[in-house]
Design a protein around this motif. Structure first.
Motif: not given
Length: 603
Positions: A422-432, A365-380
């Motif tokens: 489908a373009r949104h990322v859903l991840a399980r962090l821990e527990g519930d 999830a952190l890797e996907r978030l890092r990629d999403a931030i890079e794309r968002a930063d480029a497209s503002k």
């Protein structure tokens, strides 16, 4: 099928038969065996002489010391504590016994009188007495302060009750080693073993050979009575190890015999052996050429395949056209390659996805978030994070069983996934707890999605015909409004989730400064026990006035915290934290003790 092993065996047999037919092997084996047997016999015979020498010497020394201990002059001087007389008697007895040192000790092992210039550590002598008393061993070794080793024979002085101890010492030095050489015909080297490094204490060898022998034996591993082979000054020797005293195994004697001297009569075979060795070498070269021709190509193919597997390439198969073990090895190699590829794929999946829900875990999830931030930063464009906490799930699992809890968690993950694009990322962090990453969503859009998620979870989930409603808290933070680093954004979304839970609201958007407050609250919670233990809490008495007569009728005890980092803290800052964490009893007990102590002082 002719196997590779059969080919190698047939070739080896052919070489051995050739060598045997030339009759080299029988001659060499006979010569070596006969020479070794003669050498072993010589060492065994001389070792028996040495053991008899040690036995006779031990009995002689023990009788000598016992005779000295029976000297009435010694008892008279000891009874009268006449030190001068003790010195005179010890000097005569030491000279008569041909000893190097004589010592009289009291029953505790403290020196009363000694003869000779040798001195010992004061701790060693009581240890010697203790060994005689506990183990009944009259002989032992002691190292003098000058580093020399002495064989000590100790007997009690009874008159008729125990009045002390008499110990005569004999130096273990080169003279003793030379005596052994003269009687056995073998060079003798005495070694000190034990916890420290191996040390030569006496030898009949020259100094240069002593150092070489000590170095060789220090690196060797051998047991008592083992035959030891080593070289001295380019010559081969064989030695036999014996204990000087079985009661003190730290002192060993190595008896050495020259192998060259014993084997001199067999040197006539050397030229013949060299010729045979040359022939065997030639045959071996021919055999190696044949083996390299037969197995060199397939081995190179297998080596190349191993390097490909090392580099992570599992796609190319190994093709070896052979009916022997190399062909079977190639087949096994291909199967191993496929197995490694499958295991790596499975390990990679388990490292990035949650096993129960099949969702990405925190790392992915952190890797996907890092990629999403890079794309968002480029497209503002913004990126929103939602941390969803299913509050009642752990209680449901505890009451209805973990199997139902897991099924409920899987259903909740499916419902969350179905409610998102489908373009949104859903991840399980821990527990519930779950994380939702929504690109091109601002805080307002994220809050609308959060409201819908609260409604869906509140509608209930059906597990085994039981409808269970889940209450959720959702924390929201956005890029770039609330940060630009993935881990910081995740932390702030979690802080917002905690604020939602604390304020008993379903949804909360991160507020600037709340992270610092959260860290401050954690620090206060962590320091609470220390504050009670080190009296950082302060108590203040606020008087109560009776309005009828305008006099003080009591006081209210108020607690404050003088924090070493945050300064003076009021109760509204640390009391709620103590109550939520279950530590309020610590403050209660401290406040009661402090208030009672103040009242006692006032009285």
């Amino acid at each position: 099928m002719s196997s590779l092993r059969s080919k190698i065996q047939m070739l080896a047999i052919t070489l051995v038969i050739t060598a045997v037919l030339i009759t080299v092997a029988p001659v060499i084996l006979w010569a070596v065996r006969d020479g070794n047997q003669q050498l072993d016999r010589t060492l065994a015979e001389r070792a028996a002489i040495f053991e008899q020498l040690v036995h006779n010497r031990s009995g002689h020394m023990l009788n000598t010391v016992r005779q000295a201990a029976a000297d009435p002059r010694l008892h008279e001087a000891l009874a009268g504590y006449d030190i001068q007389a003790l010195h005179e008697v010890l000097e005569k007895r030491m000279t008569g016994a041909i000893a190097d040192v004589a010592i009289v000790m009291n029953p505790d092992g403290e020196v009363i009188a000694r003869s000779g210039s040798v001195t010992f550590d004061g701790i060693a002598l009581p240890g010697l007495i203790h060994r005689v008393q506990e183990q009944g061993i009259a002989r032992g070794t002691l190292q003098a302060n000058d580093g020399r080793l002495y064989e000590m024979v100790t007997v009690p002085l009874n008159a008729p009750l125990p009045a002390g101890w008499l110990s005569l010492g004999y130096a273990i030095d080169d003279r003793f080693a030379q005596v052994i050489r003269e009687l056995t015909g073998l060079h003798a080297t005495l070694l000190m073993t034990g916890s420290g490094p191996l040390r030569v204490i006496a030898s009949s060898l020259p100094d240069a050979d002593r150092a070489t022998l000590a170095t060789t034996l220090a690196g060797a591993s051998y047991e008592a009575n083992d035959l030891i082979s080593f070289q001295l000054d380019g010559h081969q020797y064989r030695g036999l190890q014996r204990f000087l005293m079985p009661e003190s195994p730290d002192v060993q004697v190595v008896l050495q015999e020259s192998v060259d001297r014993i084997m001199a009569s067999y040197r006539g075979l050397q030229s013949h052996v060299m010729a045979i060795a040359a022939l065997i070498l030639l045959l071996s070269l021919i055999a190696a050429t044949l083996v390299a021709h037969n197995i060199g190509g397939p081995v190179r193919q297998l080596l190349a395949a191993a390097r490909r597997i090392r580099d992570g390439n599992y796609n190319e198969q190994v093709h070896v056209r052979s009916n022997d073990e190399l062909g079977e090895l190639a087949v096994a190699f291909n199967a191993m390659q496929e197995g490694i590829a499958e295991r790596e794929e499975r390990i990679t999946y388990q490292a990035q996805f949650d096993e129960l829900t099949g969702l990405p875990n925190r790392i992915l999830a952190l890797e996907r978030l890092r990629d999403a931030i890079e794309r968002a930063d480029a497209s503002k464009q913004p990126v929103s994070l939602l941390v969803v906490d299913l509050n009642s799930l752990s209680e449901i699992g505890s009451s209805l069983g973990h199997e139902i809890g897991d099924a409920l968690l899987s259903q909740a993950a499916e419902r969350l996934r179905a409610s998102l694009d489908a373009r949104h990322v859903l991840a399980r962090l821990e527990g519930d707890q779950f994380l939702i990453i929504m690109e091109d969503f601002d805080a307002a859009q994220a809050k609308e999605t959060a409201v819908e998620l609260v409604r869906l979870m509140g509608a209930g989930l059906s597990v085994r015909a039981v409808n269970i409603s889940l209450h959720v808290n959702i924390g929201i933070c956005c890029f770039p409004e609330h940060g630009t680093q993935p881990d910081k954004l995740l932390l702030r979304a979690s802080v917002a989730k905690n604020d939602a839970k604390a304020s008993e609201t379903d949804i909360h958007v991160y507020e600037d400064g709340r992270e610092e407050r959260h860290v401050r609250q954690l620090a206060i919670l962590g320091d609470l026990r220390r504050a009670v233990r080190q009296n950082e809490l302060k108590i203040f008495m606020q008087p109560k006035i009776c309005l009828a007569n305008n006099t003080v009728c009591g006081a209210e005890a108020l607690v404050r915290w003088d924090h070493p980092e945050f300064g003076f803290l009021g109760p509204n800052e640390f009391i709620p934290i103590a109550e939520q964490s279950g530590n309020i009893s610590l403050i209660t007990h401290w406040a009661l003790e402090a208030a009672i102590r103040e009242c006692r002082i006032w009285q």
